[in-house]
Design a protein around this motif. Structure first.
Motif, PDB file in Angstrom:
ATOM      1  N   LEU A  27       0.856  -1.181   0.000  1.00 14.93           N
ATOM      2  CA  LEU A  27       0.000   0.000   0.000  1.00 14.93           C
ATOM      3  C   LEU A  27       0.894   1.232   0.000  1.00 14.93           C
ATOM      4  CD1 LEU A  27      -2.847   1.218   0.103  1.00 14.93           C
ATOM      5  CD2 LEU A  27      -2.655   1.239   2.594  1.00 14.93           C
ATOM      6  N   ASP A  28       0.677   2.095  -0.994  1.00 17.25           N
ATOM      7  CA  ASP A  28       1.514   3.288  -1.144  1.00 17.25           C
ATOM      8  C   ASP A  28       0.803   4.584  -0.795  1.00 17.25           C
ATOM      9  OD1 ASP A  28       3.875   1.924  -2.412  1.00 17.25           O
ATOM     10  OD2 ASP A  28       2.368   1.454  -3.935  1.00 17.25           O
ATOM     11  N   GLY A  29      -0.520   4.594  -0.886  1.00 11.89           N
ATOM     12  CA  GLY A  29      -1.228   5.841  -0.646  1.00 11.89           C
ATOM     13  C   GLY A  29      -2.696   5.609  -0.395  1.00 11.89           C
ATOM     14  N   ALA A  30      -3.368   6.666   0.065  1.00 16.93           N
ATOM     15  CA  ALA A  30      -4.795   6.570   0.339  1.00 16.93           C
ATOM     16  C   ALA A  30      -5.426   7.947   0.272  1.00 16.93           C
ATOM     17  CB  ALA A  30      -5.046   5.962   1.708  1.00 16.93           C
ATOM     18  N   PHE A  31      -6.635   7.973  -0.263  1.00 16.50           N
ATOM     19  CA  PHE A  31      -7.495   9.153  -0.208  1.00 16.50           C
ATOM     20  C   PHE A  31      -8.716   8.762   0.603  1.00 16.50           C
ATOM     21  CE2 PHE A  31     -10.598  11.998  -2.746  1.00 16.50           C
ATOM     22  CZ  PHE A  31     -10.501  13.024  -1.816  1.00 16.50           C
ATOM     23  N   ASN A  32      -8.736   9.175   1.866  1.00 16.45           N
ATOM     24  CA  ASN A  32      -9.839   8.848   2.773  1.00 16.45           C
ATOM     25  C   ASN A  32     -10.944   9.882   2.576  1.00 16.45           C
ATOM     26  OD1 ASN A  32      -8.432   6.630   3.855  1.00 16.45           O
ATOM     27  ND2 ASN A  32      -7.318   7.974   5.253  1.00 16.45           N
ATOM     28  N   ASN A  33     -11.838   9.543   1.673  1.00 16.03           N
ATOM     29  CA  ASN A  33     -12.796  10.504   1.148  1.00 16.03           C
ATOM     30  C   ASN A  33     -14.226  10.263   1.626  1.00 16.03           C
ATOM     31  OD1 ASN A  33     -14.078  12.267  -1.100  1.00 16.03           O
ATOM     32  ND2 ASN A  33     -14.830  10.208  -1.585  1.00 16.03           N
ATOM     33  N   ALA A  69       1.745   7.899   1.509  1.00 15.33           N
ATOM     34  CA  ALA A  69       1.102   9.204   1.678  1.00 15.33           C
ATOM     35  C   ALA A  69      -0.389   9.003   1.884  1.00 15.33           C
ATOM     36  CB  ALA A  69       1.351  10.090   0.462  1.00 15.33           C
ATOM     37  N   ILE A  70      -0.942   9.711   2.855  1.00 16.84           N
ATOM     38  CA  ILE A  70      -2.369   9.670   3.161  1.00 16.84           C
ATOM     39  C   ILE A  70      -2.940  11.070   2.971  1.00 16.84           C
ATOM     40  CG2 ILE A  70      -4.081   9.346   4.985  1.00 16.84           C
ATOM     41  CD1 ILE A  70      -2.164   7.283   6.249  1.00 16.84           C
ATOM     42  N   VAL A  71      -4.073  11.144   2.277  1.00 18.14           N
ATOM     43  CA  VAL A  71      -4.802  12.408   2.139  1.00 18.14           C
ATOM     44  C   VAL A  71      -6.208  12.198   2.682  1.00 18.14           C
ATOM     45  CG1 VAL A  71      -5.626  14.190   0.574  1.00 18.14           C
ATOM     46  CG2 VAL A  71      -3.462  13.031   0.082  1.00 18.14           C
ATOM     47  N   ASN A  72      -6.599  13.014   3.634  1.00 18.58           N
ATOM     48  CA  ASN A  72      -7.936  12.944   4.210  1.00 18.58           C
ATOM     49  C   ASN A  72      -8.809  14.060   3.648  1.00 18.58           C
ATOM     50  OD1 ASN A  72      -7.225  10.790   5.951  1.00 18.58           O
ATOM     51  ND2 ASN A  72      -6.297  12.235   7.385  1.00 18.58           N
ATOM     52  N   ASN A  73     -10.053  13.730   3.334  1.00 19.57           N
ATOM     53  CA  ASN A  73     -10.971  14.738   2.822  1.00 19.57           C
ATOM     54  C   ASN A  73     -11.758  15.332   3.974  1.00 19.57           C
ATOM     55  OD1 ASN A  73     -12.366  16.377   1.144  1.00 19.57           O
ATOM     56  ND2 ASN A  73     -13.399  14.775  -0.020  1.00 19.57           N
ATOM     57  N   SER A  74     -11.465  16.569   4.306  1.00 20.71           N
ATOM     58  CA  SER A  74     -12.225  17.291   5.321  1.00 20.71           C
ATOM     59  C   SER A  74     -13.257  18.155   4.597  1.00 20.71           C
ATOM     60  CB  SER A  74     -11.289  18.115   6.201  1.00 20.71           C
ATOM     61  OG  SER A  74     -12.007  18.847   7.170  1.00 20.71           O
ATOM     62  N   SER A  75     -13.223  19.443   4.793  1.00 17.42           N
ATOM     63  CA  SER A  75     -14.197  20.354   4.201  1.00 17.42           C
ATOM     64  C   SER A  75     -13.783  21.763   4.580  1.00 17.42           C
ATOM     65  CB  SER A  75     -15.596  20.059   4.756  1.00 17.42           C
ATOM     66  OG  SER A  75     -16.510  21.107   4.478  1.00 17.42           O
ATOM     67  N   ILE A  76     -14.302  22.736   3.854  1.00 19.48           N
ATOM     68  CA  ILE A  76     -14.127  24.108   4.317  1.00 19.48           C
ATOM     69  C   ILE A  76     -14.665  24.254   5.735  1.00 19.48           C
ATOM     70  CG2 ILE A  76     -16.303  24.830   3.261  1.00 19.48           C
ATOM     71  CD1 ILE A  76     -15.062  27.576   2.871  1.00 19.48           C
ATOM     72  N   PHE A  77     -15.645  23.383   6.093  1.00 20.08           N
ATOM     73  CA  PHE A  77     -16.201  23.450   7.443  1.00 20.08           C
ATOM     74  C   PHE A  77     -15.350  22.685   8.448  1.00 20.08           C
ATOM     75  CE2 PHE A  77     -19.990  24.053   4.668  1.00 20.08           C
ATOM     76  CZ  PHE A  77     -20.008  25.438   4.825  1.00 20.08           C
ATOM     77  N   HIS A 102     -13.827  19.339  11.556  1.00 21.04           N
ATOM     78  CA  HIS A 102     -12.717  19.893  12.343  1.00 21.04           C
ATOM     79  C   HIS A 102     -11.875  18.756  12.937  1.00 21.04           C
ATOM     80  CE1 HIS A 102     -14.317  23.961  12.064  1.00 21.04           C
ATOM     81  NE2 HIS A 102     -13.329  24.402  12.831  1.00 21.04           N
ATOM     82  N   GLY A 103     -12.556  17.690  13.348  1.00 23.15           N
ATOM     83  CA  GLY A 103     -11.830  16.546  13.889  1.00 23.15           C
ATOM     84  C   GLY A 103     -10.877  15.932  12.884  1.00 23.15           C
ATOM     85  N   ILE A 104     -11.286  15.870  11.623  1.00 19.79           N
ATOM     86  CA  ILE A 104     -10.401  15.332  10.579  1.00 19.79           C
ATOM     87  C   ILE A 104      -9.146  16.183  10.452  1.00 19.79           C
ATOM     88  CG2 ILE A 104     -10.179  14.931   8.099  1.00 19.79           C
ATOM     89  CD1 ILE A 104     -13.180  14.170   8.106  1.00 19.79           C
ATOM     90  N   VAL A 105      -9.315  17.506  10.495  1.00 20.47           N
ATOM     91  CA  VAL A 105      -8.147  18.388  10.410  1.00 20.47           C
ATOM     92  C   VAL A 105      -7.197  18.136  11.579  1.00 20.47           C
ATOM     93  CG1 VAL A 105      -7.401  20.805  10.583  1.00 20.47           C
ATOM     94  CG2 VAL A 105      -9.276  20.181   9.047  1.00 20.47           C
ATOM     95  N   ASN A 117      -1.769  14.466   4.997  1.00 20.34           N
ATOM     96  CA  ASN A 117      -2.280  15.791   4.687  1.00 20.34           C
ATOM     97  C   ASN A 117      -3.795  15.736   4.513  1.00 20.34           C
ATOM     98  OD1 ASN A 117       0.293  17.458   4.258  1.00 20.34           O
ATOM     99  ND2 ASN A 117       0.675  15.690   2.938  1.00 20.34           N
ATOM    100  N   ALA A 118      -4.401  16.900   4.396  1.00 21.83           N
ATOM    101  CA  ALA A 118      -5.850  16.966   4.195  1.00 21.83           C
ATOM    102  C   ALA A 118      -6.183  17.991   3.127  1.00 21.83           C
ATOM    103  CB  ALA A 118      -6.556  17.330   5.498  1.00 21.83           C
ATOM    104  N   VAL A 119      -7.300  17.753   2.445  1.00 24.36           N
ATOM    105  CA  VAL A 119      -7.883  18.769   1.575  1.00 24.36           C
ATOM    106  C   VAL A 119      -9.200  19.220   2.207  1.00 24.36           C
ATOM    107  CG1 VAL A 119      -6.799  18.066  -0.582  1.00 24.36           C
ATOM    108  CG2 VAL A 119      -8.952  16.982   0.121  1.00 24.36           C
ATOM    109  N   CYS A 120      -9.515  20.493   1.998  1.00 23.06           N
ATOM    110  CA  CYS A 120     -10.746  21.069   2.534  1.00 23.06           C
ATOM    111  C   CYS A 120     -11.515  21.717   1.387  1.00 23.06           C
ATOM    112  CB  CYS A 120     -10.425  22.102   3.613  1.00 23.06           C
ATOM    113  SG  CYS A 120      -9.822  21.392   5.151  1.00 23.06           S
ATOM    114  N   PRO A 121     -12.324  20.934   0.695  1.00 23.67           N
ATOM    115  CA  PRO A 121     -13.065  21.496  -0.431  1.00 23.67           C
ATOM    116  C   PRO A 121     -14.184  22.433   0.017  1.00 23.67           C
ATOM    117  CG  PRO A 121     -12.874  19.097  -0.595  1.00 23.67           C
ATOM    118  CD  PRO A 121     -12.496  19.487   0.802  1.00 23.67           C
TER     119      PRO A 121
END
Length: 252
Positions: free
Chosen positions: A87-93, A140-148, A164-167, A185-189
């Protein structure tokens, strides 16, 4: 937009990969040459994305996954290891939103579901992904949070709390694994054109224009571009970052 070239043959998990931002990320990863492991609660949607990936000449497998269940999260990671050996990466969306309402009017079931899927689901996935990545030599892990996850929204306290907890979890996990080869890392769409967006707005693509400095909603591909960059070696010195993909909303 060109895709990162170093994702070729990388094994990447995407949860909530059956629609919206998750589906777009799966297809973008396939175009970049990654092998995609898709988790989704609805089998029909997940299997359709596998077929779409294969139509692009890519590789993908699917497993029915409810991220609110730790056993499902562990099984999805095992699926990646069983099929591809690493396993090399993940997008926890994976995530969901229920009805707007003051917290005193929020049904217990809605509160529980949103916390279990949006927040606990990310924590469960990171738990099993990190263990697999340590064995694979990093990732590398990327978590999908939100602008919220960066600001509040009236009448949505339970959703804001989860995001906020994801951040916070992203930043803490980044510190845990910074010296062990795993970046988190995280993205906040902001508002993104997805089936979930259409359900909330009735399909009105301009409902939130006045609240977005760029005066438009975003497209799933604009989120995928950020996710692929964070998964790739192009962001090799980036960990613990929270990247807003929101047309400038969080700047004000």
């Amino acid at each position: 937009m060109p895709h990162p070239t170093d994702l070729q043959d990388k094994v990447i998990i995407v949860t909530g990969g059956g629609s919206g931002m998750g589906r777009d990320a799966c297809l973008a990863l396939a175009r970049a040459g990654a092998r995609v492991v898709i988790g989704n609660r609805r089998a029909e949607a997940g299997e359709a994305v596998v077929e779409a990936v294969r139509a692009l000449g890519g590789q993908a497998v699917f497993r029915v996954t409810d991220v609110s269940r730790a056993a499902d999260c562990a099984a999805l990671v095992r699926c990646a290891l069983d099929h591809y050996g690493r396993l090399d990466g993940a997008f926890n969306n994976a995530g969901l939103q229920r009805e707007f309402g003051d917290i005193h009017d929020t049904p217990d079931a809605d509160l529980s579901d949103v916390i279990d899927i949006n927040l606990k689901g990310v924590l469960y996935m990171m738990k099993y992904e990190a263990a697999a990545m340590l064995d694979s030599g990093g990732g590398a892990i990327v978590n999908n949070s939100s602008i919220f996850g960066l600001k509040a929204m009236p009448r949505l306290a339970y959703y804001v709390a989860a995001k906020h907890g994801i951040v916070g979890a992203t930043r803490a996990a980044a510190l845990d694994y910074a010296a062990r080869g795993i970046r988190v890392n995280a993205v906040c769409p902001g508002p993104i054109k997805t089936p979930s967006y259409d359900r909330v707005t009735g399909g009105d693509d301009h409902m939130y224009d006045e609240g977005v400095p760029m005066r438009r909603i975003g497209m799933p591909g604009e989120v995928s571009a950020a996710v692929l960059w964070l998964l790739s070696a192009q962001s090799s010195y980036v960990s613990g970052a929270v990247l807003a993909v929101d047309g400038g909303m969080s700047a004000g």
